[in-house]
Structure formats: structure tokens, C-alpha cells
Design a protein around this motif. Structure first.
Motif, PDB file in Angstrom:
ATOM      1  N   LEU A   1       0.842  -1.207   0.000  1.00  0.00           N
ATOM      2  CA  LEU A   1       0.000   0.000   0.000  1.00  0.00           C
ATOM      3  C   LEU A   1       0.872   1.250   0.000  1.00  0.00           C
ATOM      4  O   LEU A   1       0.610   2.206  -0.735  1.00  0.00           O
ATOM      5  N   LEU A   2       1.922   1.212   0.834  1.00  0.00           N
ATOM      6  CA  LEU A   2       2.764   2.403   0.935  1.00  0.00           C
ATOM      7  C   LEU A   2       3.539   2.623  -0.360  1.00  0.00           C
ATOM      8  O   LEU A   2       3.776   3.762  -0.768  1.00  0.00           O
ATOM      9  N   TYR A   3       3.904   1.534  -1.002  1.00  0.00           N
ATOM     10  CA  TYR A   3       4.601   1.662  -2.283  1.00  0.00           C
ATOM     11  C   TYR A   3       3.676   2.320  -3.311  1.00  0.00           C
ATOM     12  O   TYR A   3       4.075   3.237  -4.035  1.00  0.00           O
ATOM     13  N   LEU A   4       2.440   1.862  -3.334  1.00  0.00           N
ATOM     14  CA  LEU A   4       1.483   2.455  -4.273  1.00  0.00           C
ATOM     15  C   LEU A   4       1.230   3.921  -3.953  1.00  0.00           C
ATOM     16  O   LEU A   4       1.038   4.746  -4.842  1.00  0.00           O
ATOM     17  N   TYR A   5       1.249   4.232  -2.664  1.00  0.00           N
ATOM     18  CA  TYR A   5       1.067   5.624  -2.229  1.00  0.00           C
ATOM     19  C   TYR A   5       2.170   6.487  -2.828  1.00  0.00           C
ATOM     20  O   TYR A   5       1.906   7.590  -3.329  1.00  0.00           O
ATOM     21  N   GLN A   6       3.396   5.996  -2.790  1.00  0.00           N
ATOM     22  CA  GLN A   6       4.499   6.759  -3.384  1.00  0.00           C
ATOM     23  C   GLN A   6       4.337   6.869  -4.890  1.00  0.00           C
ATOM     24  O   GLN A   6       4.495   7.939  -5.477  1.00  0.00           O
ATOM     25  N   LYS A   7       4.017   5.716  -5.498  1.00  0.00           N
ATOM     26  CA  LYS A   7       3.927   5.659  -6.960  1.00  0.00           C
ATOM     27  C   LYS A   7       2.854   6.594  -7.494  1.00  0.00           C
ATOM     28  O   LYS A   7       3.005   7.202  -8.546  1.00  0.00           O
TER      29      LYS A   7
END
Lengths: 485, 495
Positions: free
Chosen positions: A175-181
């Protein structure tokens, strides 16, 4: 607003039940559960089935620091689960009416709070909100299994908690990776549109898969389920089977399929293979169970295999079949666990070998359980048939052999369910305890009849269930057909 | 001294009030005959309230701008006000929570109160330090008070041993820190932190000067790691937490961590940002080792204080995740979010830690110290509300929503992910899974087991109310974390 009510009415009722004290908490809980169900009915009646988007939306800023929103909404995919959950909650409260004797207020409060949180999972359109509800459900369930469960409850509760936490923590990183992306957005709808490379999609797909596969549960991470089911009190098993297992499958449709369509397509072989193992191999494992609750637990794994199979066929029959199967399994497994609960309350045994000839002393119960057993085996005119048939049709369009293996469930399902039914219900009266059994009391009769009506209605006339899904499922498939790379 | 000079020094007023107040408490206490020390305790609380009020006034008047006082030795900025307020709260909770415990054991003497106030003063000086000299001054003031407090129960072998160990290792770590500071002083020729930052930025361009600076940096980081309590400089933590009287453990576990956090910000972020690539690497290793060791070894503990000590090591590792994610390839775009996450983590951890040790004090009574896991058995049957409060603390330590601990973890892991430390983020979540096991065990003992000890809990209204507020704040910040996050953000952005 309605969705907020669906979440917060049960939670508030749960806190009230806690405050009401042991004696009154049952009535407070029942009133709360009924109120919780009533506020979800306008969701169905006011739902626009032609609209594939999210309805009844509410979007408030919650944690601006991370751009997290209190964003709720339902589409055709999630709507029915909110209703199912609120419906099952009433039955759980009624089913535990006289059975639970210790710490009644805490028991009812735990179930109502969990009901609200589960509605939150299905209605959340913000990933962190989803995660918060998804994780928060662990706390009441952990307590329910551990406090009111069977002899081996501590092991089962801890195993349940750690297994699911493991999966969700990997999802958190994803989720956090997608938040950055996505440049700082947690909105699920934004993520649906986010272009991602195949490599990233695959990693993220696996990140989410851990969380959802454990929850579904898919083979080979299903081993917590039989333990949790066996040790949980009846109400716990019902909610676990009817709703909690649906979270994983729901997550797959809400996150994995639309966000990583290319990875899903690339890895469909894996998902189909795992699903077929669940259907066929777990079907065989189910056959040899000697404990009734364990048997139904394994049969749940097998049935959920149908759901995941349906999703990864990428056609309307498969996805809708999977969703229908989820609803149907919610009714049927809940009913079967309640049936076992009825017998367990009288005999204090779940072993098949302790029973025999129950039909002689409990005819009404035997006939109701017959219906649920048939539904579990997927007999036409019961709800179990609709979903399985749709998924097999969908599979046939993709590959004959996949369909052939999936169809073996009709054999295994009939074998393990009916064989158990035969050994428990038919035959001569096995022992004095069985001979002295009393048939259903009105409270149990009401609960089981309500489920029986639902199972039959859905089997004979599934249109009210499927018509709300069409638009959303078609939109999902159309969305998935466009590569995101 | 005229009014203008006085007003110029207003930002340091809380420290002055506390110093005067602590001295007053020390003198007044000499004349207090009563065992209950009501007057001394009341006076100490009045002093704390006065400090808090002054800090709020200063905060309101300064509106987040920075003030350098005493020729740049002292800085008053938003972060220092926030951390000081948190330290007052922790000290206040320590006074309220420990009173009965100390009274029952004949330890409620003036020393405890005075040393606590002086330790608090040390923390405040550390928090507001803007020069290596002030950092060291505050650190020593705090540490010396804490050494003495650990040995408060001088007849207890465990306590005196813990105090000795704490003192020896603490002195060593202070030595390391001083050595590192002297290296950096040698290279830059100044002790003033903003000037150090400017000098280092110039010097670090040349390779030979840089290696000199990094040599000093290693010792600074080692000294910091001792004070924060992260692997491999963690050895004192379990023994001191275990050996110290529980009220002192409570004191050590909250305020000093916040002060150490402030020290890390002052020295590393304010003083040596040009060497960020180097110290971030060091912190990454420390964080990983702490999360691993803290969480794994905690499983083996049967003593709750020791378990919480290892848990503290693990949590400080998580906090470092935020500190080490600020600068990516010389780019500080990520910095504010990352340090905000670390500050948020430190504050939330302080609340959890005070709540957990407060619970141990609440469950203790005359002649019985609640400090073993077994003592939590069946708490739900003895007192459902108390068990619920402890449940909140445990789930918050685990990082399960809807508790504040979840957002703390979310924030630091998010910082690590955006800095590109994906492997560290995955390791962090895996170790928090390991951690879940021993926190769950406490919940299991409270809820699933039957009580062995069925003595009814004493009703202590004030204590109970504050403890409830303490634990419930975790739930409150779990549902509405924004206010606290916004405060942290404002504190960091004003750095």
C-alpha cells in the motif's frame, strides 16, 4: 451517510451492550443488530443497478498529513456483502442467546463491533481506511476465539492472529509503495487508473496476495482455518465462515484484479492451479475428517477455491459466479455451523462417531439440515448450485480440463457432505444421549428457517442477487482488458 | 536587569522556573514530616503546571519562530516546546503513578521528587541545546539524576547493580560522545551547532576532511545509540529496566527517549546534515539490528519489565527508520515527512510506555510487585476495564489499528519506502510480526486465562482516571491521529 450508519450503528450498539450489563446486553445487542440491518436495506432499494460506479459515497478528509480520506461507497460488488454481514449479525446474536453464559456483554459487544468493522471493510474506498478496518477485525475475533472457544482455543486464536497479521503487513508495504507511486494518494479509485510496469505489478500482486490468500484462505496457507473454526464458539465460526473469509476474496476483486490486471493475467495459471488444488485436494481431505466443524471448515476452503478460480477466469460468468458463490457460501456455511452448534449444545461433542440416528429424535432439525447439506453439495434449486454452475461454465470457456477438475467438486461435495449427514442423522439411534435429544426450540427454528429461506430463494431466483452485480462486473472486466503497462 | 532583558530570556523561562521550583521542592521537603509527602508532591505538580503554562505562553507568543539565547547556546523552537510539553506530561504521570507504590515501600522520599525534577531539567536542556556544550550539559544532568534514581532503593541488590551498570556504561557512552564531538570541533573549530553545520558543509567536499569528520561522526552516533538504546549499544537497557524500581523504569522509558530523540535531531539533522549519507547508513544498521534483537529476544522473557525493555529496543529501531529516511541522494524532499514520522513515533511510544509501566504500578500493591507475565493472568475477570486499558496499550505496541501505534508504524514505514529502503520496510513489518507474538501473549493471559491471584484491585480514583486517559488517548489518536501529526509536522518544518 447510510454507509456510515451501517458501520457505526453496530459499533455504537456494541458499546451500549457492554454498558448495559450482563442481563440486558442481549436485548440491546439484538436491537442493535436489527437496527444495523435495517439501515442497510435502503442501500439495496436505493441502489442503481445500471450504474457501475460507487454509490452512496461520502468523502471526508481524515488525515490530511497523508492525504487519507474517510471515503466510503459501494458498487455492485460490495453492496451484497454489507447486507449479508448485517443479516448474519442478527442470527449470531440470536444463536448465542442462551448458549453463551459467561461474559455475555463482552460477547455481544465483540460481535457487534466486528459487524461494524466488517461493513467498513466492504465500504472503504481509501486504502488506509480499508486497512484499518481489515486489521481491526482481528482484535474482536481474536478475543472471541480465545475467550469463548474450545479447549485448544489459545493455540487457535494466536495462530489465527499471526497468520492474518503476516499477510496484512506485507500488504501494508505494498500500500505504501502504491502511495508513493501514485504521487501521494490512497484513493482506491485513483490506484485503479495508475499505470505500472509489469515487474512492479507482479511484486505488488504478491504483496496483496499474501494478505488475501491467507484470508480466503487459499491452499497452502489455509491451515489456520480448521483450527480457528474448530475452537471458535458457534457464533465465531459463523462470522468467520460467512464474512471474514469473504474479505480475502473481496480484496482480490477490489485491489488485485483492477490494479494489476497484467500481472493477474500473467499469473492466472498460478491462481487457477492453487484454486484447483483447493477444490480437488481439499475436497479429498474433507472426506476423511471425523470432527464435524473441521469437516465444514475444510469444505469452506474447497468452496472458496471456486471463488478464486472464478475470479481468474476473466469472464463475466467466472467473476459473477465467484461473487454469487461467496454470498451463497455465506448462507450455507453459516447454516451448517449453526446446525453443528445446535447439536453441540445438546451433546457437547463434535465427533461424527458420537452421533447417529438423530432424525429419530430431532426430525425438524434433520429436515432443515438436509436442505443445507444439499446446498453445500451444490444441488440445483439451492443457492450452492448457482455459483458453482456459473464458475464451471466460465471455466469451460477458458479450458476444458480446468472445468473438468473444477467439476469434480460436485462429486466430492456430495460425498463428504452427504456422507457426514448420513452418519450423523440417519441410521439407528446411536446411544442414550442421542435418544434423549430434544428437537429445535423456537429460537433455533427461527434462525435456521431464515437461512433456509435465503438458501432456497437464492437457488430458485438468483436474479435479485446477480442483477446488481452486472454493471460493476462488466466495468471491471472492461477495465481489466486494457493493459496498464 | 531591566524588563527588556527579562523578556528576551522569556523562551528559557520554563527552565528557570523548573530550576527554581526544583530547589524550592528540595528545601521545602526538608521540613515535611509526613510520610505521604503531600506538600512536596503538590509543590512539584504546581511547578510542572507552571512550566507547562509558561511553555504554552512562549509557544503562543513565538508562533513557531526560532529564538537563540545565551549567545547561541540555547534554542527555543516549536519542536523544543512540543517535546518539553510531552516531558512534563510524562513527569507528571510518573509522580501520580508512583506515589502509592513508593509510599507502600517506604521509598517516597524527597530525593525521588527532586531528582525527577532535575532529570527533567536535564532533558529540557538537551531538547533546547544548540551547542555541543549544552547538549553535553543537559545529558549529564539528566543521566546523573537517573543513575541516582535507579539506586533509590539502596537495600535492593538488583537496583544497586543496575545503577552501577547504568553508571559505568553511561559514563563510557558520554565519553564516546565527547570524543566524537571533540573530533568535529577539531575539524570545524566551533561548538555551535548551526556553525558546525555550515563548516561541515564546506569541509565535507574534500575527501581527507570528510574522513576526519566521519571518524568523529562514528563516535557521536555510538554515543547517541547508547542513549537511545539501540543494538549493539543496548546492553544496559534490560538490566536497568528490570533492576530499577518500577516508577524509575517508567521515568527512564519515556522522557529520556524524547530527549535522546531531540539530541539526535540537533546533532545529526541540524549539525551534520552534510554527512547524512554516512550517518543514515549507520542508523540503518542500528535500526535493523534493534528491530531484530529487540523483538526476538523479548519472546524469551517471562518478566514484563524485561520484556518491555527489549520491546523498547525494538521500538527505538522503528523510530530510527524515520530518522534515516530523510535525505535521499543529497535530496531533502523527503526530510520533513521522515523526521515528522520519527517525532510522531517517539511521542506515541512515550505514551505507550508510560501507560504500560503505569499499569504495572496500578496492579502492584503493598508487598506485591506486578512485574511477571504471570501476574497478568485473568485480569479481565478481576477488572474488565483495567484489562481493556492494557489491551489497548498492547495492541498499540503491536501496531494494530485502530490504535496510535499503527499510525506511528505507518508513518515510519512510509518514510522508509519513499526513501527507497524497501528491504528495510519489509524487514520492519516482519519484525513487528514477531513482536506481535509477545504482546499477544499478554492479551492472552489477561483474557483467556483464569486468575491465580484474586485479590481485588485497590480503587485509586486519581491514578485510575489518569491511567484511563493515558490508554484511551492511544485509541483517540488511533481514530483521529491528525492533530498530533499536524503538531509534529509543524515542529519539524520549523526546524
Amino acid at each position: 451517510m447510510l454507509l456510515s450508519l451501517a458501520i457505526w450503528v453496530p459499533i455504537a450498539a456494541g458499546l451500549l451492550a457492554l454498558a448495559a450489563g450482563e442481563r440486558n446486553s442481549r436485548w440491546v445487542a439484538l436491537a442493535g443488530a436489527i437496527a444495523g440491518f435495517l439501515v442497510t436495506i435502503p442501500l439495496y432499494t436505493g441502489f442503481d443497478a445500471q450504474n457501475s460506479g460507487f454509490q452512496f459515497q461520502i468523502n471526508l478528509s481524515w488525515i490530511p498529513q497523508f492525504n487519507i480520506h474517510y471515503h466510503l461507497g459501494v458498487d455492485g460488488i460490495s453492496l451484497l456483502f454489507v447486507l449479508l454481514n448485517s443479516f448474519i449479525t442478527i442470527l449470531v446474536v440470536v444463536a448465542g442467546w442462551t448458549v453463551v453464559e459467561s461474559r455475555v456483554a463482552q460477547y455481544n459487544a465483540a460481535f457487534l463491533v466486528m459487524s461494524g468493522l466488517l461493513n467498513g471493510v466492504f465500504a472503504a474506498l481509501d486504502a488506509v481506511l480499508f486497512y484499518v478496518f481489515f486489521e481491526a477485525t482481528l482484535i474482536p475475533m481474536f478475543i472471541i476465539i480465545g475467550v469463548w472457544g474450545g479447549p485448544n482455543r489459545v493455540y487457535a486464536a494466536v495462530k489465527f492472529f499471526l497468520y492474518t497479521l503476516f499477510g496484512s503487513l506485507l500488504m501494508l508495504v505494498a500500500l505504501l509503495y502504491l502511495y508513493q507511486k501514485s504521487g501521494g494518494s490512497f484513493a482506491i479509485v485513483d490506484w485503479h487508473k495508475l499505470p505500472l510496469e509489469l515487474e512492479a505489478q507482479k511484486w505488488l500482486f504478491f504483496g496483496f496476495l499474501f494478505a488475501f490468500a491467507v484470508k480466503v484462505p487459499m491452499w497452502p496457507v489455509h491451515t489456520w482455518l480448521p483450527d480457528a473454526h474448530t475452537e471458535a464458539p458457534t457464533g465465531g465460526s459463523v462470522v468467520l465462515a460467512a464474512i471474514l473469509l469473504k474479505l480475502g476474496a473481496y480484496g482480490l476483486v477490489r485491489f488485485s484484479l483492477p490494479m494489476f490486471p497484467d500481472a493477474a493475467r500473467e499469473l492466472a495459471w498460478l491462481m487457477i492451479a492453487l484454486s484447483l488444488v483447493a477444490i480437488a485436494y481439499i475436497g479429498l481431505v474433507t472426506l476423511v475428517q471425523t470432527d464435524m466443524k473441521r469437516l465444514i471448515a475444510y469444505s469452506s476452503v474447497s468452496h472458496m477455491g471456486f471463488v478464486t478460480l472464478g475470479f481468474f477466469l476473466f469472464n463475466a460468468y467466472g467473476v459473477e459466479g465467484g461473487l454469487v458463490q461467496m454470498i451463497s457460501h455465506g448462507f450455507v456455511s453459516a447454516a451448517l455451523f449453526l446446525c453443528i452448534g445446535v447439536m453441540y449444545d445438546r451433546m457437547h461433542s463434535r465427533q461424527i462417531s458420537d452421533y447417529g440416528g438423530v432424525v429419530n429424535t430431532m426430525p425438524r432439525f434433520a429436515s432443515l439440515m438436509m436442505l443445507f447439506a444439499m446446498a453445500n453439495a451444490g444441488l440445483p434449486a439451492t443457492s450452492g448450485f448457482v455459483g458453482e454452475f456459473m464458475v464451471i461454465m466460465g471455466a469451460m470457456k477458458v479450458n476444458f480440463w480446468v472445468a473438468a477438475v473444477a467439476a469434480t467438486t460436485l462429486i466430492w461435495g456430495a460425498a463428504y457432505t452427504l456422507w457426514m449427514y448420513k452418519r450423523v442423522i440417519f441410521g439407528a439411534v446411536a446411544n442414550d444421549k442421542v435418544a434423549s435429544l430434544k428437537d429445535l426450540n423456537p429460537r433455533e427454528l427461527i434462525v435456521l428457517s431464515a437461512l433456509a429461506a435465503a438458501v432456497l430463494f437464492m437457488g430458485v431466483y438468483p436474479l435479485p442477487f446477480t442483477e446488481v452485480m452486472h454493471a460493476s462486473v462488466n466495468e471491471l472486466l472492461r477495465h481489466m482488458a486494457i493493459p496498464k503497462i | 536587569m531591566n524588563l527588556a532583558v527579562l523578556l528576551d530570556h522569556l523562551p528559557a523561562a520554563p527552565e528557570m522556573i523548573l530550576l527554581a521550583g526544583a530547589c524550592a521542592v528540595m528545601i521545602v521537603d526538608l521540613y515535611v514530616k509526613s510520610e505521604r509527602r503531600t506538600l512536596s508532591l503538590a509543590l512539584a505538580q504546581v511547578v510542572l503546571a507552571a512550566c507547562a503554562l509558561t511553555t504554552v505562553v512562549v509557544l503562543a507568543l513565538s508562533g513557531g519562530s526560532k529564538y537563540y539565547l545565551f549567545h547561541g547556546l540555547f534554542i527555543a523552537d516549536f519542536m523544543s516546546h512540543v517535546l518539553k510539553l510531552a516531558c512534563y506530561l510524562a513527569a507528571w504521570a510518573a509522580l501520580v503513578y508512583s506515589r502509592q507504590w513508593l509510599l507502600d515501600r517506604g521509598l517516597l522520599r524527597g530525593e525521588f521528587i527532586t531528582l525527577l525534577l532535575f532529570a527533567l531539567l536535564g532533558m529540557m536542556v538537551m531538547i533546547s541545546a544548540s551547542s555541543f556544550l549544552t547538549v553535553y550539559l543537559g545529558l549529564e544532568l539528566m543521566s546523573l539524576c537517573l543513575y541516582a534514581m535507579v539506586a533509590l532503593n539502596r537495600d535492593s541488590v538488583a537496583s544497586t547493580e543496575a545503577a552501577m551498570k547504568y553508571f559505568v556504561l553511561g559514563a563510557l557512552s558520554s565519553g564516546l560522545l565527547l570524543y566524537g564531538m571533540s573530533m568535529i570541533y577539531g575539524a570545524t573549530g566551533t561548538l555551535d551547532i548551526p556553525q558546525v553545520a555550515r563548516a561541515v558543509a564546506k569541509l565535507s567536499a574534500s575527501a581527507s576532511d570528510r574522513s576526519f569528520l566521519v571518524f568523529g561522526l562514528v563516535f557521536v552516533v555510538a554515543g547517541l545509540a547508547f542513549k537511545v538504546g539501540v543494538v549493539p549499544f543496548h546492553m544496559w537497557i534490560p538490566d536497568v529496566y528490570h533492576g530499577a524500581p518500577t516508577p524509575v523504569t517508567l521515568v527512564i522509558s519515556a522522557g529520556p527517549k524524547l530527549a535522546a530523540f531531540a539530541m539526535a535531531i540537533r546533532l545529526l539533522v541540524n549539525g551534520l546534515p552534510a554527512l547524512a549519507a554516512d550517518w543514515q547508513q549507520m542508523l540503518a544498521l542500528l535500526a535493523l539490528a534493534s528491530m531484530a534483537l529487540g523483538n526476538i529476544v523479548a519472546i524469551a522473557q517471562s518478566n514484563l519489565k524485561r520484556m518491555l525493555a527489549y520491546s523498547a529496543i525494538g521500538h527505538m529501531g522503528f523510530m530510527l527508520l524515520g530518522l534515516l529516511s530523510g535525505v535521499v541522494d543529497g535530496n531533502t524532499r523527503n526530510a520533513v515527512d521522515a523526521y515528522t514520522a520519527a517525532l510522531f513515533y517517539a511521542l506515541v511510544y512515550a505514551i505507550m510506555s508510560v501507560g504500560a509501566f503505569g499499569m504495572l504500578l496500578y496492579l502492584s500493591r503493598a508487598g506485591f510487585d506486578c512485574e511477571n507475565l504471570e501476574d497478568m493472568r485473568g485480569l479481565n475477570r478481576r477488572s474488565p476495564w483495567t484489562a481493556f486499558l492494557m489491551l489497548l496499550v498492547m495492541f498499540s505496541l503491536t501496531g494494530v489499528p485502530p490504535t496510535a501505534g499503527f499510525y506511528a508504524k505507518l508513518a515510519v514505514i512510509s518514510a522508509a519506502v519513499s526513501a527507497g529502503y524497501l528491504w528495510l520496510a519489509v524487514a520492519a513489518v516482519m519484525f513487528s510480526l514477531v513482536g506481535a507474538f509477545y504482546y499477544l501473549r499478554v492479551v492472552k493471559l489477561m483474557y483467556f486465562d483464569d486468575p491465580v491471584d484474586t485479590t481485588p484491585l485497590e480503587r485509586r480514583i486519581g491514578f485510575g482516571a489518569l491511567l484511563s486517559a493515558n490508554s484511551l488517548s492511544l485509541l483517540l489518536f488511533g481514530i483521529l491521529p491528525q492533530p498530533l501529526m499536524a503538531v509534529c509536522f509543524a515542529a519539524i518544518i520549523a526546524l
